[in-house]
Design a protein around this motif. Structure first.
Motif, mmCIF file in Angstrom:
data_model
loop_
_atom_site.group_PDB
_atom_site.id
_atom_site.type_symbol
_atom_site.label_atom_id
_atom_site.label_comp_id
_atom_site.label_asym_id
_atom_site.label_seq_id
_atom_site.Cartn_x
_atom_site.Cartn_y
_atom_site.Cartn_z
ATOM 1 N N MET A 1 0.847 -1.169 0.000
ATOM 2 C CA MET A 1 0.000 0.000 0.000
ATOM 3 C C MET A 1 0.897 1.239 0.000
ATOM 4 S SD MET A 1 -2.906 1.074 2.766
ATOM 5 C CE MET A 1 -4.134 -0.058 2.195
ATOM 6 N N ARG A 2 0.590 2.169 -0.845
ATOM 7 C CA ARG A 2 1.372 3.401 -0.975
ATOM 8 C C ARG A 2 0.574 4.573 -0.412
ATOM 9 N NH1 ARG A 2 2.948 6.290 -6.497
ATOM 10 N NH2 ARG A 2 3.871 8.098 -5.538
ATOM 11 N N TYR A 3 1.188 5.332 0.486
ATOM 12 C CA TYR A 3 0.516 6.470 1.109
ATOM 13 C C TYR A 3 0.968 7.752 0.443
ATOM 14 C CZ TYR A 3 -0.774 3.122 4.652
ATOM 15 O OH TYR A 3 -1.291 2.043 5.300
ATOM 16 N N GLU A 4 0.031 8.526 -0.051
ATOM 17 C CA GLU A 4 0.312 9.769 -0.753
ATOM 18 C C GLU A 4 0.254 10.974 0.174
ATOM 19 O OE1 GLU A 4 0.715 10.096 -4.186
ATOM 20 O OE2 GLU A 4 0.109 8.158 -4.912
ATOM 21 N N LYS A 5 -0.498 10.850 1.282
ATOM 22 C CA LYS A 5 -0.732 11.995 2.146
ATOM 23 C C LYS A 5 -0.425 11.637 3.588
ATOM 24 C CE LYS A 5 -4.342 13.857 -0.783
ATOM 25 N NZ LYS A 5 -5.708 14.323 -0.875
ATOM 26 N N GLU A 6 -0.276 12.670 4.363
ATOM 27 C CA GLU A 6 -0.075 12.508 5.795
ATOM 28 C C GLU A 6 -1.258 13.128 6.503
ATOM 29 O OE1 GLU A 6 2.859 14.819 8.626
ATOM 30 O OE2 GLU A 6 3.946 13.358 7.402
ATOM 31 N N GLY A 7 -1.714 12.517 7.574
ATOM 32 C CA GLY A 7 -2.853 13.061 8.294
ATOM 33 C C GLY A 7 -2.798 12.720 9.767
ATOM 34 N N ASN A 8 -3.523 13.485 10.538
ATOM 35 C CA ASN A 8 -3.576 13.289 11.975
ATOM 36 C C ASN A 8 -4.601 12.212 12.312
ATOM 37 O OD1 ASN A 8 -3.448 13.642 14.753
ATOM 38 N ND2 ASN A 8 -4.803 15.406 14.736
ATOM 39 N N ILE A 9 -4.143 11.124 12.891
ATOM 40 C CA ILE A 9 -5.052 10.085 13.356
ATOM 41 C C ILE A 9 -5.433 10.369 14.807
ATOM 42 C CG2 ILE A 9 -5.280 7.632 13.890
ATOM 43 C CD1 ILE A 9 -3.545 7.085 11.439
ATOM 44 N N LEU A 10 -4.434 10.723 15.626
ATOM 45 C CA LEU A 10 -4.682 11.069 17.019
ATOM 46 C C LEU A 10 -3.494 11.884 17.517
ATOM 47 C CD1 LEU A 10 -6.554 10.647 19.495
ATOM 48 C CD2 LEU A 10 -5.173 8.651 20.049
ATOM 49 N N SER A 11 -3.769 13.015 18.171
ATOM 50 C CA SER A 11 -2.673 13.819 18.698
ATOM 51 C C SER A 11 -3.067 14.525 19.982
ATOM 52 C CB SER A 11 -2.193 14.842 17.663
ATOM 53 O OG SER A 11 -3.192 15.801 17.414
ATOM 54 N N PHE A 12 -2.064 14.813 20.779
ATOM 55 C CA PHE A 12 -2.223 15.549 22.022
ATOM 56 C C PHE A 12 -1.146 16.611 22.052
ATOM 57 C CE2 PHE A 12 -1.201 16.272 26.497
ATOM 58 C CZ PHE A 12 -2.446 16.624 26.976
ATOM 59 N N LYS A 13 -1.540 17.854 22.336
ATOM 60 C CA LYS A 13 -0.587 18.963 22.353
ATOM 61 C C LYS A 13 -0.763 19.791 23.617
ATOM 62 C CE LYS A 13 -0.772 19.836 17.370
ATOM 63 N NZ LYS A 13 -1.078 20.869 16.375
ATOM 64 N N VAL A 14 0.342 20.332 24.089
ATOM 65 C CA VAL A 14 0.329 21.366 25.113
ATOM 66 C C VAL A 14 0.997 22.552 24.449
ATOM 67 C CG1 VAL A 14 1.111 22.054 27.406
ATOM 68 C CG2 VAL A 14 0.535 19.662 26.958
ATOM 69 N N LEU A 15 0.280 23.687 24.370
ATOM 70 C CA LEU A 15 0.820 24.826 23.639
ATOM 71 C C LEU A 15 0.407 26.143 24.262
ATOM 72 C CD1 LEU A 15 -1.744 25.874 21.536
ATOM 73 C CD2 LEU A 15 -1.286 23.553 20.802
ATOM 74 N N ILE A 16 0.988 27.201 23.778
ATOM 75 C CA ILE A 16 0.630 28.547 24.195
ATOM 76 C C ILE A 16 -0.103 29.186 23.023
ATOM 77 C CG2 ILE A 16 1.499 30.819 24.858
ATOM 78 C CD1 ILE A 16 3.838 29.389 26.209
ATOM 79 N N ASN A 17 -1.320 29.694 23.274
ATOM 80 C CA ASN A 17 -2.110 30.277 22.193
ATOM 81 C C ASN A 17 -1.705 31.728 21.930
ATOM 82 O OD1 ASN A 17 -3.410 31.865 24.145
ATOM 83 N ND2 ASN A 17 -5.301 30.662 24.112
ATOM 84 N N LYS A 18 -2.388 32.374 21.007
ATOM 85 C CA LYS A 18 -2.051 33.754 20.610
ATOM 86 C C LYS A 18 -2.210 34.755 21.747
ATOM 87 C CE LYS A 18 -3.191 33.165 15.754
ATOM 88 N NZ LYS A 18 -4.055 33.593 14.641
ATOM 89 N N GLN A 19 -3.064 34.417 22.706
ATOM 90 C CA GLN A 19 -3.270 35.309 23.847
ATOM 91 C C GLN A 19 -2.254 35.056 24.963
ATOM 92 O OE1 GLN A 19 -5.965 33.442 22.479
ATOM 93 N NE2 GLN A 19 -6.456 35.188 21.191
ATOM 94 N N GLY A 20 -1.334 34.126 24.731
ATOM 95 C CA GLY A 20 -0.305 33.809 25.710
ATOM 96 C C GLY A 20 -0.758 32.837 26.789
#
Length: 72
Positions: A1-20
């Protein structure tokens, strides 16, 4: 099987948003889209299990960190 695209199956992030502000994010492929993305029945079952088990484990962490962040 050949994969042409990448995609999010499941993710968890800790980040700082635009408001800080520190935020957590749990995201992934909606279960109703699995059959549209993966055509093989065995792969669909594998991905469905991966998402279900991953969300089960990550939901607790997500909720815990959200509460900790809210108390800051």
């Amino acid at each position: 099987m050949r994969y042409e695209k990448e995609g999010n199956i499941l993710s968890f992030k800790v980040l700082i948003n635009k408001q800080g502000k520190l935020v957590t994010e749990l995201s992934g492929l909606p279960e109703e889209e699995i059959n549209n993305v993966f055509k093989d029945v065995e792969t669909q079952a594998y991905i469905r299990t991966l998402i279900r088990e991953g969300r089960s484990k990550l939901n607790g962490l997500h909720e815990y960190l959200e509460k900790q962040i809210a108390s800051l």
